[in-house]
Enzyme design. Structure first.
Site, PDB file in Angstrom:
ATOM      1  CG  PHE A 141      -3.464   6.485  -0.027  1.00  0.00           C
ATOM      2  CD1 PHE A 141      -4.335   6.899   0.962  1.00  0.00           C
ATOM      3  CD2 PHE A 141      -3.653   5.233  -0.597  1.00  0.00           C
ATOM      4  CE1 PHE A 141      -5.392   6.076   1.380  1.00  0.00           C
ATOM      5  CE2 PHE A 141      -4.700   4.401  -0.185  1.00  0.00           C
ATOM      6  CZ  PHE A 141      -5.577   4.834   0.801  1.00  0.00           C
ATOM      7  CG  ASP A 226       2.611   1.750  -3.350  1.00  0.00           C
ATOM      8  OD1 ASP A 226       2.089   1.192  -4.333  1.00  0.00           O
ATOM      9  OD2 ASP A 226       1.974   2.021  -2.311  1.00  0.00           O
ATOM     10  CE  LYS A 255      -5.048   1.675  -6.548  1.00  0.00           C
ATOM     11  NZ  LYS A 255      -6.331   1.845  -5.908  1.00  0.00           N
TER      12      LYS A 255
HETATM   13  N1  PMP Z   1      -0.679   2.016  -2.693  1.00  0.00           N
HETATM   14  C1  PMP Z   1      -1.098   2.978  -3.515  1.00  0.00           C
HETATM   15  C2  PMP Z   1      -0.098   3.834  -4.218  1.00  0.00           C
HETATM   16  C3  PMP Z   1      -2.485   3.167  -3.738  1.00  0.00           C
HETATM   17  O1  PMP Z   1      -2.896   4.140  -4.549  1.00  0.00           O
HETATM   18  C4  PMP Z   1      -3.396   2.319  -3.077  1.00  0.00           C
HETATM   19  C5  PMP Z   1      -4.903   2.459  -3.276  1.00  0.00           C
HETATM   20  N2  PMP Z   1      -5.382   3.643  -3.728  1.00  0.00           N
HETATM   21  C6  PMP Z   1      -2.902   1.332  -2.222  1.00  0.00           C
HETATM   22  C7  PMP Z   1      -1.538   1.201  -2.065  1.00  0.00           C
HETATM   23  C8  PMP Z   1      -3.827   0.425  -1.474  1.00  0.00           C
HETATM   24  O2  PMP Z   1      -4.426  -0.487  -2.325  1.00  0.00           O
HETATM   25  P1  PMP Z   1      -5.715  -1.325  -1.848  1.00  0.00           P
HETATM   26  O3  PMP Z   1      -6.860  -0.368  -1.831  1.00  0.00           O
HETATM   27  O4  PMP Z   1      -5.860  -2.409  -2.887  1.00  0.00           O
HETATM   28  O5  PMP Z   1      -5.395  -1.868  -0.512  1.00  0.00           O
END
Ligand code: PMP
Length: 402
Positions: A141, A226, A255
């Site tokens: 994700f 990520d 985040k």
């Molecule tokens: N990468 C990872 C590993 C995530 O967990 C998330 C959100 N859960 C995102 C990217 C996307 O972040 P955003 O919702 O701020 O776009």
């Protein structure tokens, strides 16, 4: 008087139905606690999917935001501002890297990482035009924009959003043999979550991340971690990659970088990689804005103390011990995770993850189901030991049908 039900109905009428929130309307928060519009209190065991690692309205972060709000909030990148240099330099240093590409949200940082890797592939590695490949893992994700869902393996995330962006190969998570085979001549990057969050807090087998590191180094491929959800203290270290002694070529952060106050995200890497851009090739009006920088600088300073990582490690042991007891009693079938972060599969007798979340809500504990039987537990790192134990006690009772 407007009731919680009215607010939920109005939101349902006027907001695109892309989420299915639990039926609670929050009005205020402090630390690990939230209060709804009717004055009921809830212990937050979700922490905004790790955006609230420092808890709600942390005084130090609010103080930094307030001071900045009264002075300067936005210049756009047309001009320099006085918080920008420190933000870039200090974030790079926290990551043990050199350069930062500031953007706003997690998915925007992932998109930016893909663009960076492609540009690096064409300009530095010599990949022929339009041939660059990025290898990703099944169950990933990374967000929800069109390019990023192009390499999702979740049918719900993709259905009816095509055509998809080409240039990605998906291999099974944790499988080094498949990874080796996927790293062909035109591969520019491997993009992985060091622990998969949305998939249910999946920790790869020991040796996988170091194996990927070795393979990517051998083949001159960028290893992009990520750490939007796993990073910035959650697992008991600043970065989840550290547990296996792995240093990637690029971090994707978001985040918690904005302290749960402002959207802040970034790609962090070497000058050799991020230095490939020329003016005009990428950007964002709000990326690296003064308010974002001020809050992120405070977040970085807090992480530098090591206190939050230590707390996540210490309380994480307690969390996993207590969840282990629930597993022993048969109320949960699997527990995964690291630090103050767990994916818990509840036994079929307890109902779905959604049902468990609803029953916990009624007891004043906030969690959210992920998939089918999985409930994710990721409290703010500032949670008290007794609060955590009380929350898990409620969890245990809900699971046993009490
Ligand atoms: N990468 C990872 C590993 C995530 O967990 C998330 C959100 N859960 C995102 C990217 C996307 O972040 P955003 O919702 O701020 O776009």
């Amino acid at each position: 008087m407007t009731t919680a039900e009215d607010l939920i109905a109005t939101a349902a009428a006027h907001c695109a139905p892309t989420y299915d929130p639990l039926p609670v309307v929050i009005a205020s928060g402090a630390g690990s606690w939230l209060t709804d519009v009717d004055g009921r209190r809830y212990l937050d065991l979700l922490a905004g999917y790790s955006a609230l690692n420092f808890g709600h309205v942390h005084p130090r972060l609010v103080g930094a935001a307030r001071a900045q709000l009264e002075r300067l909030t936005l210049t756009s990148r047309a001009f320099h501002h006085d918080r920008f240099a420190a933000f870039c330099a200090e974030l790079a240093e926290l990551c043990g890297m050199e350069m930062v590409l500031p953007v706003n949200t997690g998915v925007e940082a992932v998109e930016s990482a893909v663009k960076t890797a492609r540009k690096w592939g064409y300009r530095v590695k010599g990949v022929p035009g339009e041939m660059a490949k990025v290898v990703v893992a099944g169950g990933n994700f990374h967000g929800r924009t069109t390019t990023v869902i192009s390499f999702s393996t979740d049918p719900e995330a993709r259905a009816d959003f095509g055509p998809y962006t080409p240039g990605f190969e998906i291999v099974p998570y944790g499988d080094l043999t498949a990874m080796r085979a996927a790293l062909t001549e035109n591969t520019v990057a491997v993009l992985l979550e060091p622990i998969q969050g949305e998939s249910g807090v999946i920790v790869p087998p020991a040796g996988y991340l170091p194996g990927v590191r070795e393979l990517t180094r051998e083949r001159n491929v960028l290893f992009v971690a990520d750490e939007v959800q796993s990073g910035l203290g959650r697992t008991g270290r600043t970065f989840a990659c550290e547990h296996e002694g792995v240093v990637p070529d690029m971090y994707v952060l978001g985040k918690a970088l904005g302290g749960g106050i402002v959207p802040v995200s970034a790609v962090v890497s070497s000058a050799a990689v991020l230095g490939v851009f020329r003016p005009g090739e990428h950007g964002s009006t709000f990326g690296g804005n003064p308010l974002a920088c001020a809050v992120a600088l405070e977040v970085i300073a807090m992480l530098r103390t090591g206190e939050y990582q230590a707390r996540a490690a210490e309380l994480g042991e307690r969390l996993h011990r207590l969840l282990g007891e629930l597993r022993g009693s048969g109320r949960v079938t699997a527990v995964r995770g690291r630090g103050l972060w767990a994916g818990v599969d509840v036994a079929p007798s307890a109902g779905t993850g959604r049902r468990v979340s609803e029953r916990l809500l009624a007891r004043g504990v906030l969690v959210k189901d992920t998939h089918g039987p999985t409930v994710r537990i990721a409290p703010p790192l500032v949670i008290g030991e007794e609060e955590l134990e009380w929350g898990l006690e409620q969890f245990g009772e809900v699971l046993s049908g009490a």
